[in-house]
Design an enzyme around this catalytic site. Structure first.
Site, PDB file in Angstrom:
ATOM      1  N   LYS A  22     -45.805 -26.720  64.380  1.00 24.54           N
ATOM      2  CA  LYS A  22     -45.572 -28.018  65.034  1.00 24.54           C
ATOM      3  C   LYS A  22     -44.078 -28.309  65.153  1.00 24.54           C
ATOM      4  CE  LYS A  22     -45.789 -31.988  62.521  1.00 24.54           C
ATOM      5  NZ  LYS A  22     -44.534 -32.718  62.720  1.00 24.54           N
ATOM      6  N   ASN A  23     -43.354 -28.090  64.049  1.00 22.98           N
ATOM      7  CA  ASN A  23     -41.941 -28.476  64.033  1.00 22.98           C
ATOM      8  C   ASN A  23     -41.047 -27.527  64.827  1.00 22.98           C
ATOM      9  OD1 ASN A  23     -42.639 -30.652  62.563  1.00 22.98           O
ATOM     10  ND2 ASN A  23     -41.705 -29.990  60.636  1.00 22.98           N
ATOM     11  N   ARG A  95     -41.943 -39.734  65.560  1.00 23.39           N
ATOM     12  CA  ARG A  95     -40.488 -39.851  65.388  1.00 23.39           C
ATOM     13  C   ARG A  95     -39.734 -38.735  66.096  1.00 23.39           C
ATOM     14  NH1 ARG A  95     -37.817 -42.161  61.694  1.00 23.39           N
ATOM     15  NH2 ARG A  95     -36.534 -40.322  61.725  1.00 23.39           N
ATOM     16  N   CYS A 119     -40.455 -44.887  58.237  1.00 25.53           N
ATOM     17  CA  CYS A 119     -41.854 -44.461  58.185  1.00 25.53           C
ATOM     18  C   CYS A 119     -42.249 -44.490  56.729  1.00 25.53           C
ATOM     19  CB  CYS A 119     -42.044 -43.106  58.825  1.00 25.53           C
ATOM     20  SG  CYS A 119     -41.359 -41.774  57.869  1.00 25.53           S
ATOM     21  N   ARG A 124     -35.406 -42.897  57.018  1.00 25.29           N
ATOM     22  CA  ARG A 124     -35.238 -41.878  58.057  1.00 25.29           C
ATOM     23  C   ARG A 124     -34.357 -42.328  59.229  1.00 25.29           C
ATOM     24  NH1 ARG A 124     -40.664 -38.408  58.773  1.00 25.29           N
ATOM     25  NH2 ARG A 124     -39.152 -36.822  59.360  1.00 25.29           N
ATOM     26  N   PRO A 125     -33.092 -42.599  58.969  1.00 28.54           N
ATOM     27  CA  PRO A 125     -32.195 -42.992  60.069  1.00 28.54           C
ATOM     28  C   PRO A 125     -31.860 -41.804  60.978  1.00 28.54           C
ATOM     29  CG  PRO A 125     -30.966 -42.735  58.024  1.00 28.54           C
ATOM     30  CD  PRO A 125     -32.416 -42.501  57.682  1.00 28.54           C
ATOM     31  N   ASP A 127     -28.592 -41.785  62.315  1.00 31.21           N
ATOM     32  CA  ASP A 127     -27.149 -42.001  62.462  1.00 31.21           C
ATOM     33  C   ASP A 127     -26.364 -40.701  62.664  1.00 31.21           C
ATOM     34  OD1 ASP A 127     -28.065 -41.589  59.772  1.00 31.21           O
ATOM     35  OD2 ASP A 127     -26.050 -42.014  59.039  1.00 31.21           O
ATOM     36  N   LEU A 128     -26.813 -39.627  62.029  1.00 30.45           N
ATOM     37  CA  LEU A 128     -26.052 -38.369  62.131  1.00 30.45           C
ATOM     38  C   LEU A 128     -26.190 -37.750  63.527  1.00 30.45           C
ATOM     39  CD1 LEU A 128     -26.982 -36.929  58.611  1.00 30.45           C
ATOM     40  CD2 LEU A 128     -24.895 -38.150  59.261  1.00 30.45           C
ATOM     41  N   ASP A 311     -42.158 -30.719  52.827  1.00 33.45           N
ATOM     42  CA  ASP A 311     -43.460 -30.820  53.503  1.00 33.45           C
ATOM     43  C   ASP A 311     -44.579 -30.110  52.723  1.00 33.45           C
ATOM     44  OD1 ASP A 311     -42.345 -32.340  55.479  1.00 33.45           O
ATOM     45  OD2 ASP A 311     -42.360 -30.785  57.015  1.00 33.45           O
ATOM     46  N   ILE A 333     -35.334 -34.829  49.226  1.00 36.76           N
ATOM     47  CA  ILE A 333     -35.092 -35.020  50.667  1.00 36.76           C
ATOM     48  C   ILE A 333     -35.422 -36.444  51.118  1.00 36.76           C
ATOM     49  CG2 ILE A 333     -35.539 -34.104  53.001  1.00 36.76           C
ATOM     50  CD1 ILE A 333     -34.283 -31.986  51.167  1.00 36.76           C
ATOM     51  N   ARG A 403     -52.125 -35.328  63.343  1.00 30.19           N
ATOM     52  CA  ARG A 403     -50.812 -35.183  63.974  1.00 30.19           C
ATOM     53  C   ARG A 403     -50.296 -33.757  63.838  1.00 30.19           C
ATOM     54  NH1 ARG A 403     -46.710 -37.958  61.165  1.00 30.19           N
ATOM     55  NH2 ARG A 403     -45.555 -36.499  62.416  1.00 30.19           N
TER      56      ARG A 403
HETATM   57  C1  UD1 Z   1     -37.778 -32.659  59.791  1.00 30.30           C
HETATM   58  C2  UD1 Z   1     -39.221 -32.286  59.904  1.00 30.30           C
HETATM   59  C3  UD1 Z   1     -40.023 -32.873  58.748  1.00 30.30           C
HETATM   60  C4  UD1 Z   1     -39.407 -32.470  57.423  1.00 30.30           C
HETATM   61  C5  UD1 Z   1     -37.912 -32.775  57.396  1.00 30.30           C
HETATM   62  C6  UD1 Z   1     -37.229 -32.233  56.160  1.00 30.30           C
HETATM   63  C7  UD1 Z   1     -39.517 -32.098  62.303  1.00 30.30           C
HETATM   64  C8  UD1 Z   1     -40.102 -32.666  63.552  1.00 30.30           C
HETATM   65  N1  UD1 Z   1     -39.730 -32.798  61.182  1.00 30.30           N
HETATM   66  O1  UD1 Z   1     -37.679 -34.073  59.875  1.00 30.30           O
HETATM   67  O2  UD1 Z   1     -41.355 -32.401  58.839  1.00 30.30           O
HETATM   68  O3  UD1 Z   1     -40.030 -33.169  56.366  1.00 30.30           O
HETATM   69  O4  UD1 Z   1     -37.260 -32.197  58.542  1.00 30.30           O
HETATM   70  O5  UD1 Z   1     -37.419 -30.870  56.046  1.00 30.30           O
HETATM   71  O6  UD1 Z   1     -38.922 -31.044  62.312  1.00 30.30           O
HETATM   72  N2  UD1 Z   1     -30.984 -38.294  57.555  1.00 30.30           N
HETATM   73  C9  UD1 Z   1     -29.986 -39.255  57.661  1.00 30.30           C
HETATM   74  N3  UD1 Z   1     -29.452 -39.472  58.906  1.00 30.30           N
HETATM   75  C10 UD1 Z   1     -29.827 -38.786  60.000  1.00 30.30           C
HETATM   76  C11 UD1 Z   1     -30.835 -37.784  59.881  1.00 30.30           C
HETATM   77  C12 UD1 Z   1     -31.396 -37.565  58.631  1.00 30.30           C
HETATM   78  O7  UD1 Z   1     -29.628 -39.900  56.680  1.00 30.30           O
HETATM   79  O8  UD1 Z   1     -29.282 -39.033  61.086  1.00 30.30           O
HETATM   80  C13 UD1 Z   1     -31.602 -38.044  56.220  1.00 30.30           C
HETATM   81  C14 UD1 Z   1     -33.111 -38.373  56.214  1.00 30.30           C
HETATM   82  O9  UD1 Z   1     -33.340 -39.740  55.969  1.00 30.30           O
HETATM   83  C15 UD1 Z   1     -33.600 -37.473  55.087  1.00 30.30           C
HETATM   84  C16 UD1 Z   1     -32.703 -36.222  55.226  1.00 30.30           C
HETATM   85  O10 UD1 Z   1     -31.567 -36.650  55.966  1.00 30.30           O
HETATM   86  O11 UD1 Z   1     -33.355 -38.065  53.846  1.00 30.30           O
HETATM   87  C17 UD1 Z   1     -33.343 -35.055  55.934  1.00 30.30           C
HETATM   88  O12 UD1 Z   1     -33.933 -35.503  57.123  1.00 30.30           O
HETATM   89  P1  UD1 Z   1     -34.097 -34.584  58.407  1.00 30.30           P
HETATM   90  O13 UD1 Z   1     -33.859 -33.162  58.075  1.00 30.30           O
HETATM   91  O14 UD1 Z   1     -33.313 -35.183  59.519  1.00 30.30           O
HETATM   92  O15 UD1 Z   1     -35.633 -34.780  58.734  1.00 30.30           O
HETATM   93  P2  UD1 Z   1     -36.273 -34.757  60.168  1.00 30.30           P
HETATM   94  O16 UD1 Z   1     -35.466 -33.881  61.044  1.00 30.30           O
HETATM   95  O17 UD1 Z   1     -36.582 -36.150  60.614  1.00 30.30           O
END
Ligand code: UD1
Length: 427
Positions: A22-23, A95, A119, A124-125, A127-128, A311, A333, A403
């Site tokens: 899926k991812n 998302r 969620c 889960r921001p 911002d990055l 996951d 995470i 999902r």
């Molecule tokens: C993806 C996966 C999800 C998995 C996660 C971590 C997909 C569609 N989903 O989610 O299944 O659980 O990776 O392996 O691939 N963060 C920030 N700012 C940002 C982005 C992230 O602070 O702009 C933080 C998040 O809140 C979290 C951490 O970084 O604490 C990792 O998140 P991230 O790797 O971005 O998760 P996703 O890409 O949403």
């Protein structure tokens, strides 16, 4: 709302085939927005998130051809992007819709994407993602719940040196796609190294992108003028594979998991082996798992790849409840990813939570009851608990599991589980 009804106590035997990831499928589908030409994608898992992504691409003006839904082969042709908008109605259910932001900015220089919001598992921001695009020249504001982004003066994004403050999977993917069509070179440091990122790089490369460093934390992308159509087969879903391996192990069964990628499952296999579970790699795509009469507790900490995937944390917790002794599970995470623990406690587990640490004392004899699925992977952990519980476990709100797991009921039944879906009304 549908429910699962599981009668526990059956050891799983036989063979089960893993679907596409899926991812991986989600960013690969979004990447089709980068070209006017046709992109064919195979091995798409038949799960709700991919249907949502196809609706999102169609909303933006792409032609999405499929025989019928759900499908595993998609042909996407985004010869025109008529509406660079990801509306709230679709983003709220998935998302990963944010994955269209990078491609839209690269292709049409403008995007309006609903903010995903929090969620169940944490804030889960994004911002990055936004900071990186700003570094590439985008002007971004947020108003009325939407990210409004544009490249000034109808120009193109430009290459930049970006060091991610935190490793982000979809953030890395979004910026990879944006950089593929940007002017000049982009260097991404502290990038995610997940196999799904590497799969996206493989696909982008076939489209004509110039990318180096895949599989490492530093990615170098030289932007090109144009990307082309291609054909791509998505990698196997390592989380689905890990879930079935845990199902074979927890039921003390003997399960062969086919169509998987054992090399992507290193940390999961090593950790489960530490509890006494036995694995044999039959060949490059097949793993055999056998349980142990006596599982022993073992600590586990979630990490970015190649560490133990967050996951798989709920599924590992289910296994740890059946092991003798104490297992300390640390979630690094996401800040709120132990919602399954309280449901497991209601079934008879001994788990205490202290912030990001869960202390599991086993073995516990689960007794079936009604439990609530709170998110996709938590649901998988509860299914595993139900498989070893005395009596009947009813899992409510299984739309979460739909999902991301293709035909989980049918697959589990085919290897001997007593599980059925009961259709409910309402949502
Ligand atoms: C993806 C996966 C999800 C998995 C996660 C971590 C997909 C569609 N989903 O989610 O299944 O659980 O990776 O392996 O691939 N963060 C920030 N700012 C940002 C982005 C992230 O602070 O702009 C933080 C998040 O809140 C979290 C951490 O970084 O604490 C990792 O998140 P991230 O790797 O971005 O998760 P996703 O890409 O949403």
């Amino acid at each position: 709302m549908d429910k699962f009804v599981i009668k526990g106590g059956k050891a799983l035997h036989g063979s089960v085939a893993i679907s596409g990831a899926k991812n991986s499928a989600l960013p690969v589908m979004a990447a089709a927005l980068l070209t006017t030409e046709e992109v064919s994608v195979h091995n798409i898992p038949k799960v709700r998130d991919l249907i949502t992504m196809s609706k999102l691409l169609a909303f933006m003006g792409a032609k999405v051809s499929i025989a019928e839904l759900p499908a595993s082969d998609y042909v996407i042709e985004a010869s025109m992007v008529s509406d660079a908008v990801a509306p709230y109605e679709l983003v709220k259910t998935m998302r990963a819709s944010i994955l269209t932001l990078g491609p839209l900015m690269a292709r049409v220089g403008v995007a309006r994407v609903s903010l995903p919001g929090g969620c169940a598992i944490g804030a889960r921001p994004v911002d990055l993602h936004l900071a990186a695009l700003e570094k590439m020249g985008a002007e971004i504001t947020t108003s009325h719940g939407y990210i409004e982004a544009k490249v000034p003066n109808g120009g193109k994004l430009k290459g930049a040196h970006i060091v991610f403050e935190k490793i982000t999977v979809t953030g890395t993917e979004n910026i990879l796609m944006a950089a593929a069509l940007a002017k000049g070179e982009t260097i991404l440091e502290n990038s995610a190294r997940e196999p799904e990122v590497t799969d996206l790089v493989a696909m982008l490369r076939k489209m004509g992108a110039q990318i180096e460093g895949d599989g490492t934390a530093t990615l170098r992308i030289r932007g090109v003028e144009k990307l082309y159509g291609t054909e791509h087969t998505v990698i196997p879903d390592r989380i689905e594979a890990g879930t079935f391996l845990a199902a074979g192990a927890i039921t003390d069964g003997d399960l062969t998991v086919t169509n998987c990628a054992p090399e992507d499952l290193g940390a999961v296999i090593a950790k489960m082996q530490g509890t006494g579970v036995r694995f044999d790699e039959i060949d490059k795509t097949t793993l055999r798992v056998r349980g142990a009469k006596r599982l022993v507790g073992s600590d586990m900490t979630t990490e970015e790849y190649p560490g133990f995937a967050t996951d798989m944390q709920a599924q590992y917790m289910a296994l740890a409840t059946q092991a003798e002794g104490t297992s300390v599970i640390t979630e690094t995470i996401f800040e709120n990813r132990f919602l399954h623990a309280s449901e497991m406690v209601r079934m008879g587990a001994n788990i205490s939570i202290d912030g990001r640490r869960a202390v599991v004392r086993g073995p516990a004899q689960f007794s079936g009851t009604t439990v609530q699925a709170s998110d996709l992977r938590a649901s998988a952990g509860l299914v595993l608990a139900g498989l070893v519980a005395n009596g009947e476990t009813i899992i409510d709100r299984v739309y979460h599991i739909d999902r991301g797991y293709e035909g989980i009921v049918e697959k589990l039944r085919s290897v001997g589980a007593d599980i059925e879906r009961v259709h409910g009304s309402g949502s």
